[in-house]
Design a protein around this motif. Structure first.
Motif, short mmCIF file in Angstrom:
data_model
loop_
_atom_site.label_atom_id
_atom_site.label_comp_id
_atom_site.label_asym_id
_atom_site.label_seq_id
_atom_site.Cartn_x
_atom_site.Cartn_y
_atom_site.Cartn_z
N ALA A 192 -50.40 83.58 12.37
CA ALA A 192 -50.37 85.04 12.51
C ALA A 192 -49.85 85.47 13.88
CB ALA A 192 -51.76 85.62 12.26
N LEU A 193 -50.38 84.85 14.93
CA LEU A 193 -49.95 85.24 16.28
C LEU A 193 -48.49 84.89 16.51
CD1 LEU A 193 -50.93 86.48 18.92
CD2 LEU A 193 -51.50 84.19 19.71
N LEU A 194 -48.06 83.75 16.02
CA LEU A 194 -46.66 83.37 16.17
C LEU A 194 -45.74 84.31 15.40
CD1 LEU A 194 -46.86 79.47 15.87
CD2 LEU A 194 -46.55 80.84 17.94
N SER A 195 -46.21 84.84 14.27
CA SER A 195 -45.40 85.78 13.50
C SER A 195 -45.18 87.06 14.28
CB SER A 195 -46.09 86.09 12.17
OG SER A 195 -46.25 84.92 11.38
N ALA A 213 -42.77 86.44 17.19
CA ALA A 213 -41.37 86.41 16.76
C ALA A 213 -40.79 87.82 16.71
CB ALA A 213 -41.27 85.75 15.39
N VAL A 214 -41.57 88.78 16.24
CA VAL A 214 -41.10 90.17 16.20
C VAL A 214 -40.93 90.72 17.61
CG1 VAL A 214 -41.59 92.49 15.33
CG2 VAL A 214 -42.28 90.49 14.00
N TYR A 215 -41.88 90.42 18.48
CA TYR A 215 -41.80 90.90 19.86
C TYR A 215 -40.57 90.33 20.57
CZ TYR A 215 -43.16 91.83 24.69
OH TYR A 215 -43.18 92.26 26.00
N VAL A 216 -40.30 89.04 20.34
CA VAL A 216 -39.11 88.42 20.93
C VAL A 216 -37.85 89.10 20.42
CG1 VAL A 216 -37.75 86.30 21.02
CG2 VAL A 216 -40.22 86.21 21.36
N TYR A 218 -42.74 90.70 6.17
CA TYR A 218 -43.75 89.67 6.15
C TYR A 218 -44.70 89.77 4.95
CZ TYR A 218 -42.87 87.83 10.87
OH TYR A 218 -42.33 87.21 11.98
N ASN A 219 -44.59 90.82 4.16
CA ASN A 219 -45.53 91.02 3.06
C ASN A 219 -45.57 89.80 2.15
OD1 ASN A 219 -46.23 92.07 0.13
ND2 ASN A 219 -47.08 93.53 1.60
N THR A 220 -46.79 89.37 1.81
CA THR A 220 -46.95 88.14 1.03
C THR A 220 -46.42 88.28 -0.39
OG1 THR A 220 -48.94 87.65 2.32
CG2 THR A 220 -48.61 86.41 0.28
N GLU A 239 -48.86 83.40 4.16
CA GLU A 239 -49.38 84.71 4.53
C GLU A 239 -49.12 84.90 6.02
OE1 GLU A 239 -53.47 84.78 3.40
OE2 GLU A 239 -53.02 85.14 1.29
N TRP A 240 -47.99 85.45 6.32
CA TRP A 240 -47.50 85.48 7.70
C TRP A 240 -48.49 86.12 8.67
CZ3 TRP A 240 -43.17 82.73 8.52
CH2 TRP A 240 -42.33 82.51 7.43
N LEU A 241 -49.09 87.23 8.27
CA LEU A 241 -49.93 88.00 9.19
C LEU A 241 -51.42 87.76 9.01
CD1 LEU A 241 -48.02 91.41 9.08
CD2 LEU A 241 -47.87 89.63 10.81
N PHE A 242 -51.82 87.02 8.00
CA PHE A 242 -53.25 86.83 7.74
C PHE A 242 -53.64 85.37 7.68
CE2 PHE A 242 -52.11 91.00 6.10
CZ PHE A 242 -53.04 91.79 6.73
N ASN A 243 -52.72 84.48 7.98
CA ASN A 243 -53.04 83.07 8.14
C ASN A 243 -53.31 82.83 9.62
OD1 ASN A 243 -53.13 80.29 8.38
ND2 ASN A 243 -51.43 79.94 6.98
N PRO A 244 -54.54 82.48 10.00
CA PRO A 244 -54.89 82.37 11.43
C PRO A 244 -54.00 81.40 12.20
CG PRO A 244 -56.87 82.31 10.07
CD PRO A 244 -55.71 82.22 9.13
#
Length: 309
Positions: free
Chosen positions: A169-172, A175-178, A141-143, A161-166
């Motif tokens: 971010a939660l959906l990103s 997706a990993v948890y799924v 996910y690194n930008t 910005e997968w992990l820092f775009n509000p």
């Protein structure tokens, strides 16, 4: 000359002695498990419940606080945001994981060459530590140099910005948890599929039912007990998500907003700010939330779960 057979019945003392011996053996075998539950689960849970009504920094003696911690929780915008994030995480991650796992399990239930290898590959994420999963996906996910943005940039698409775009971010993280939980669900659902009597499908084919009709009319109803088990355990697990999210974000300031969960609040209050009473109150609210959702699931299972008698 007639023979008289006599049956010697055990006396009450013999029965009592046998029952006592069986009891001691039962206690011997379940003793370690009961001791472990009392030491590491039930005991700490009771202590946490008691501490939720106190002010305690972990060093000095706790002082009684009454309902102050609970009142502070439900008047805190940060906790309410954590509660909302946790519920959204559960409501999105669990259905997505079950739906995808069901589709994969149906495909893996077919007689295809090399199917054992495919099943093993889908199960690999389950035996991988969440810490390792988080580190790998954090790199993906690194930008700047992540693999996802590399391919998106190569074809001229935006690089988010997968992990820092509000907004995503939660959906990103979901997706990993799924991806991480699909393997376990696939194995369980696959076991349920293999217990379905093939006679139902033979009768359906004689009646001219299509594969799609067979899935919704036969397969899906008959695996609802398995789906119910997967749903209950999945929701309990998703409500307690912490390690994956913590590893992927790293910067705690990002967790205050769109990625903060109740369990992170417990960690922050208890181990960063030494507010053990406040942390215990959050843990108690999480316990009530899990208990309430689980009770609702068991109460509603009669309407959609079909047990093959």
């Amino acid at each position: 000359m007639a023979r008289v057979s006599m049956t010697v019945r055990p006396t009450s003392s013999t029965k009592k002695k046998k029952w006592t011996n069986d009891t001691w053996w039962a206690l011997l075998f379940i003793g370690p498990t009961v001791l472990g539950l009392m030491t590491f689960y039930i005991g700490p849970a009771m202590a946490s419940f008691a501490l939720s009504f106190t002010h305690w920094d972990g060093l000095t003696a706790p002082s009684f606080a009454g309902m102050d911690n609970l009142i502070a929780l439900f008047t805190s915008p940060i906790f309410l945001r954590s509660l909302l994030n946790t519920l959204v995480f559960m409501l999105v991650a669990v259905p997505a994981s079950i739906a995808i796992a069901t589709l994969i399990a149906v495909l893996l239930n077919q007689r295809i060459k090399g199917m054992i290898v495919y099943r093993a590959l889908y199960f690999l994420p389950v035996v991988t530590m969440p810490i390792a999963v988080g580190m790998v996906w954090k790199w993906l996910y690194n930008t700047e140099y992540g693999l996802f943005n590399y391919f998106l940039g190569a074809v001229g698409l935006p690089q988010p910005e997968w992990l820092f775009n509000p907004s995503i971010a939660l959906l990103s993280v979901i997706a990993v948890y799924v991806w991480m939980t699909i393997g376990n669900n696939v194995i369980l659902i696959l076991a349920g599929l293999q217990n379905v009597d093939t006679g139902y499908y033979e009768a359906a084919e004689i009646d001219g039912a299509s594969k799609m009709r067979q899935f919704f009319s036969i397969t899906l109803p008959l695996i609802t007990p398995t789906l119910f088990f997967v749903m209950v355990t999945g929701m309990i697990s998703s409500l307690q998500v912490f390690d994956l999210l913590f590893v992927m974000i790293g910067d705690t300031t990002a967790l205050v907003g769109p990625l903060r969960t109740i369990v992170y609040g417990v960690y922050e209050s208890g181990f960063m700010f030494s507010q053990m009473g406040y942390a215990s109150a959050q843990a108690f609210v999480l316990f009530l939330l899990i208990l309430g959702i689980t009770i609702l699931q068991f109460a509603g299972q009669k309407k959609w779960v079909h047990y093959d008698s």
